[in-house]
Design a protein around this motif. Structure first.
Motif, short mmCIF file in Angstrom:
data_model
loop_
_atom_site.label_atom_id
_atom_site.label_comp_id
_atom_site.label_asym_id
_atom_site.label_seq_id
_atom_site.Cartn_x
_atom_site.Cartn_y
_atom_site.Cartn_z
N ARG A 162 0.83 -1.21 0.00
CA ARG A 162 0.00 0.00 0.00
C ARG A 162 0.86 1.25 0.00
NH1 ARG A 162 -3.69 -0.08 4.38
NH2 ARG A 162 -4.60 1.72 3.37
N MET A 163 2.10 1.11 0.44
CA MET A 163 3.02 2.25 0.36
C MET A 163 3.87 2.16 -0.91
SD MET A 163 4.23 2.66 4.32
CE MET A 163 5.05 4.25 4.06
N LYS A 164 3.42 1.34 -1.85
CA LYS A 164 4.08 1.19 -3.15
C LYS A 164 5.54 0.78 -3.01
CE LYS A 164 0.65 3.55 -5.58
NZ LYS A 164 -0.35 2.78 -4.83
N THR A 165 5.78 -0.16 -2.12
CA THR A 165 7.14 -0.62 -1.88
C THR A 165 7.13 -2.14 -1.78
OG1 THR A 165 7.48 1.32 -0.51
CG2 THR A 165 9.11 -0.41 -0.32
N GLU A 166 8.18 -2.77 -2.30
CA GLU A 166 8.30 -4.22 -2.12
C GLU A 166 9.48 -4.47 -1.18
OE1 GLU A 166 6.77 -7.01 -3.11
OE2 GLU A 166 5.15 -5.90 -4.11
N LEU A 167 9.33 -5.43 -0.29
CA LEU A 167 10.46 -5.79 0.57
C LEU A 167 10.96 -7.16 0.14
CD1 LEU A 167 9.43 -4.98 4.25
CD2 LEU A 167 10.68 -3.57 2.61
N ASP A 168 12.28 -7.37 0.20
CA ASP A 168 12.69 -8.74 -0.11
C ASP A 168 12.50 -9.60 1.14
OD1 ASP A 168 14.90 -8.52 1.49
OD2 ASP A 168 16.16 -7.76 -0.15
N ASP A 169 12.58 -10.92 0.93
CA ASP A 169 12.21 -11.84 2.01
C ASP A 169 13.03 -11.63 3.27
OD1 ASP A 169 10.44 -12.85 0.31
OD2 ASP A 169 11.53 -14.69 -0.18
N GLU A 170 14.32 -11.38 3.06
CA GLU A 170 15.19 -11.33 4.23
C GLU A 170 14.74 -10.22 5.20
OE1 GLU A 170 19.81 -10.90 5.61
OE2 GLU A 170 19.16 -9.96 3.75
N VAL A 171 14.53 -9.03 4.65
CA VAL A 171 14.20 -7.92 5.55
C VAL A 171 12.76 -8.06 6.08
CG1 VAL A 171 13.59 -6.30 3.71
CG2 VAL A 171 14.34 -5.43 5.91
N GLY A 172 11.86 -8.59 5.25
CA GLY A 172 10.48 -8.82 5.70
C GLY A 172 10.47 -9.76 6.89
N GLU A 173 11.21 -10.85 6.76
CA GLU A 173 11.23 -11.83 7.85
C GLU A 173 11.94 -11.29 9.08
OE1 GLU A 173 12.77 -15.42 6.07
OE2 GLU A 173 11.07 -15.46 4.67
N PHE A 174 12.96 -10.47 8.82
CA PHE A 174 13.65 -9.85 9.95
C PHE A 174 12.68 -8.98 10.75
CE2 PHE A 174 15.80 -6.00 11.54
CZ PHE A 174 16.62 -6.59 12.49
N LEU A 175 11.90 -8.18 10.03
CA LEU A 175 10.95 -7.29 10.72
C LEU A 175 9.89 -8.11 11.45
CD1 LEU A 175 10.39 -4.52 8.00
CD2 LEU A 175 11.69 -4.32 10.13
N ALA A 176 9.37 -9.14 10.74
CA ALA A 176 8.29 -9.94 11.35
C ALA A 176 8.78 -10.66 12.59
CB ALA A 176 7.74 -10.93 10.34
N SER A 177 10.07 -11.02 12.62
CA SER A 177 10.52 -11.76 13.79
C SER A 177 10.97 -10.82 14.90
CB SER A 177 11.62 -12.74 13.43
OG SER A 177 12.71 -12.03 12.90
N SER A 178 11.33 -9.59 14.56
CA SER A 178 11.79 -8.74 15.67
C SER A 178 10.76 -7.75 16.19
CB SER A 178 13.09 -8.02 15.32
OG SER A 178 13.16 -7.75 13.95
N LEU A 179 9.67 -7.54 15.42
CA LEU A 179 8.65 -6.62 15.92
C LEU A 179 7.51 -7.44 16.51
CD1 LEU A 179 8.65 -4.25 12.84
CD2 LEU A 179 9.41 -3.63 15.13
N LYS A 180 7.42 -7.43 17.82
CA LYS A 180 6.46 -8.35 18.43
C LYS A 180 5.30 -7.65 19.13
CE LYS A 180 9.19 -12.43 18.51
NZ LYS A 180 10.54 -12.44 19.08
N GLY A 181 5.22 -6.35 18.96
CA GLY A 181 4.14 -5.62 19.65
C GLY A 181 2.81 -5.82 18.93
N SER A 182 1.91 -4.87 19.11
CA SER A 182 0.61 -4.96 18.47
C SER A 182 0.74 -4.67 16.98
CB SER A 182 -0.34 -3.94 19.09
OG SER A 182 0.06 -2.64 18.71
N ILE A 183 -0.36 -4.88 16.27
CA ILE A 183 -0.34 -4.61 14.83
C ILE A 183 -0.18 -3.11 14.59
CG2 ILE A 183 -1.66 -4.82 12.69
CD1 ILE A 183 -2.81 -7.40 13.79
N ARG A 184 -0.74 -2.33 15.47
CA ARG A 184 -0.58 -0.89 15.32
C ARG A 184 0.89 -0.50 15.39
NH1 ARG A 184 -3.84 1.95 19.51
NH2 ARG A 184 -5.53 0.98 18.35
N GLU A 185 1.60 -1.10 16.36
CA GLU A 185 3.03 -0.80 16.48
C GLU A 185 3.80 -1.33 15.28
OE1 GLU A 185 3.70 -0.82 21.28
OE2 GLU A 185 3.11 -2.68 20.33
N LEU A 186 3.38 -2.50 14.82
CA LEU A 186 4.03 -3.09 13.65
C LEU A 186 3.91 -2.16 12.45
CD1 LEU A 186 5.22 -5.84 12.64
CD2 LEU A 186 2.90 -6.50 12.02
N GLU A 187 2.71 -1.66 12.23
CA GLU A 187 2.50 -0.75 11.11
C GLU A 187 3.31 0.53 11.27
OE1 GLU A 187 -1.86 -1.55 9.28
OE2 GLU A 187 -1.70 0.03 10.78
N GLY A 188 3.35 1.02 12.49
CA GLY A 188 4.10 2.25 12.75
C GLY A 188 5.57 2.05 12.43
#
Ligand code: ADP
Ligand code: MG
Length: 466
Positions: free
Chosen positions: A309-335
């Protein structure tokens, strides 16, 4: 309201209520340059930059301001006065408009159409809904599958399958999004549906205002003559006996007429402090579903969706890095994702793990766990020998208010929950109560050694946990 702090809190509430009635642009143009210099039961004095503003506000927004004041303070609006303060900054275009001819003013007049229609016609529900909170934008995973499925079933057959539908879960996990998704979907199917979506706090405020103004019949008509009633954050009914009573009748009426009721809350019905048993049992008549914190895969899917939705693609490595290190709420994740992408664009960095570390340093790191409100409460209640239910009750003994205020203070310091969310958690209190508490404890830290020592001790523990 005596102190300047109370005055500014009161005025802020009024501004919020005004904001909910007009467009952001109108608000920016007409209210961002105003100030409030007096606010008491007799007079409300609004400072404005020049006479054009005062004439315009009086003429075009007088009614809206009065309504907003009544909503904010829950009683009749005092006399409105405008005071010209030339030191206030003014929009350049309005400086010109101030001297504009009739034609110029006509332009503006057309723009000023309050979003709300007449007093008792139904509000345009679309103004209450966030256009992004659709089913399409809602990622489904194990943590919210049940709630999502129940919501879909309600859309197929409102008023029949699950009534009420009651969704509960922690803050920032998608309750509002899901509720509004149902509203969008129902409206798409039947644009004439009589539906209200209200945050519970607004429901409470409208009820109080209706009582004050002897307009209770209008209020009832608004909420009882509906096909669908959606109330978000129903835990704000805590400690509001009179509103609970009113809501009980609203509920019965709609329920008996097979009208759909949809509710959300930060806890299951039986855990909402001081909620009457007859409401608790009614909330359980239909379907009660929880939304849990998202799993790794769901977090990853949400991150991907947000990026697209922000017109950006992430490659798998950084996507997975973010998903594994950001553990707060979805609001925080989006922020965090927004911050990461914004930072990378601004600094012209690649969207990789190194940039993520740099942009999100303080939010990442497996060792840095977020402190939760529950942990704060458990420390404070242990220390003072009180119970959570005391903190959530109406009790106002010093032995209860002090720990309650300390909890609010620590929740502000250690969590990213909003004032309203923290207030809601502690027995349906509003945001100004939380502001007052943090202010109060902030002062006590300076001049009350007992409070200072206790808070320092709590902070040591919480820091160690974080
Ligand atoms: P709550 O009402 O439970 O506090 P919200 O509904 O406000 O939480 O959700 C917080 C943010 O997270 C919103 O921006 C929302 O769009 C987003 N969000 C929550 N759940 C999901 C989901 N399942 N898929 C995509 N976005 C979500
Ligand atoms: Mg919400």
């Amino acid at each position: 309201m005596e102190t300047s702090r109370e005055l500014s809190i009161g005025w802020k509430k009024v501004l919020d209520a005004i904001r909910s009635r007009i467009s952001e642009k109108q608000f920016e143009t007409w209210f961002s340059h105003t100030n409030c210099s007096e606010f008491d039961p007799e007079r409300l004095v609004i400072d404005v930059p020049n006479s054009f503003y005062s004439a315009w506000l009086k003429k075009q927004y007088g009614e809206i301001i009065r309504e907003a004041v009544e909503e904010a303070i829950g009683s009749a609006c005092p006399a409105l006065e405008f005071h010209i303060d030339e030191s206030l900054k003014v929009d350049e275009s309005l400086e010109l408009l101030g001297r504009a001819d009739e034609g110029g003013q006509q332009e503006v007049i057309r723009e000023i159409v309050p979003r709300r229609k007449s007093k008792n016609s139904p509000r345009d529900i679309n103004t209450q809904l966030n256009q992004d909170y659709t089913f399409d934008n809602f990622v489904v995973g194990p943590s919210n599958r049940m709630s999502h499925a129940a919501a879909l079933a309600v859309i197929e057959d409102p008023g029949r399958v699950y009534n009420p539908l009651f969704i509960h879960g922690g803050l920032g996990l998608g309750k509002t999004h899901l509720l509004q998704g149902v509203c969008h979907e129902l409206l798409a199917r039947d644009p004439d549906l009589r539906m209200e979506y209200v945050p519970c706090e607004q429901f409470v405020n409208e009820f109080i205002a209706a009582l004050e103004k002897n307009r209770i019949e209008d209020f009832r008509e608004r909420y009882r003559e509906l096909d669908v009633l959606v109330i978000d954050d129903i835990h704000f009914l805590a400690n509001k006996d009179h509103t609970q009573e009113e809501f009980f009748h609203t509920f019965n009426r709609l329920y008996n007429d097979h009208k759909q009721i949809i509710l959300s809350s930060d806890s299951p019905p039986r855990d909402i402090p001081t909620l009457e048993d007859r409401l608790v049992s009614r909330f359980r008549w239909g379907m009660v579903c929880a939304i849990e914190p998202p799993t790794f895969e769901t977090r990853l899917a949400i991150i991907r969706k947000k990026c697209r939705r922000m017109k950006t693609e992430l490659d798998d490595e950084v996507g997975e890095f973010l998903a594994s290190s950001l553990k707060g709420s979805i609001r925080e994740l989006e922020g965090a994702v927004t911050r990461f992408i914004g930072f990378a664009r601004l600094m012209q960095r690649p969207l990789d793990v190194a940039t993520a570390n740099e942009a999100l340093g303080d939010l990442l790191g497996s060792s840095r766990r977020r402190v939760t409100i529950d942990e704060i409460v458990s420390q404070v209640t242990d220390h003072y020998g009180v119970r959570l239910s005391d903190l959530q009750s109406k009790k106002r003994f010093q032995s209860i208010t002090l720990p309650r205020q300390i909890c609010m203070y620590l929740a502000r310091k250690y969590t990213s929950h909003s004032l309203a969310e923290i207030g809601g958690y502690f027995g349906g209190r509003d945001h100004s109560t939380v502001l007052h508490a943090t202010d109060k404890i902030g002062k006590s830290l300076k001049n009350d050694p007992e409070v200072r020592d206790a808070v320092a001790e709590f902070c040591r523990h919480l820091d160690a946990q974080a």
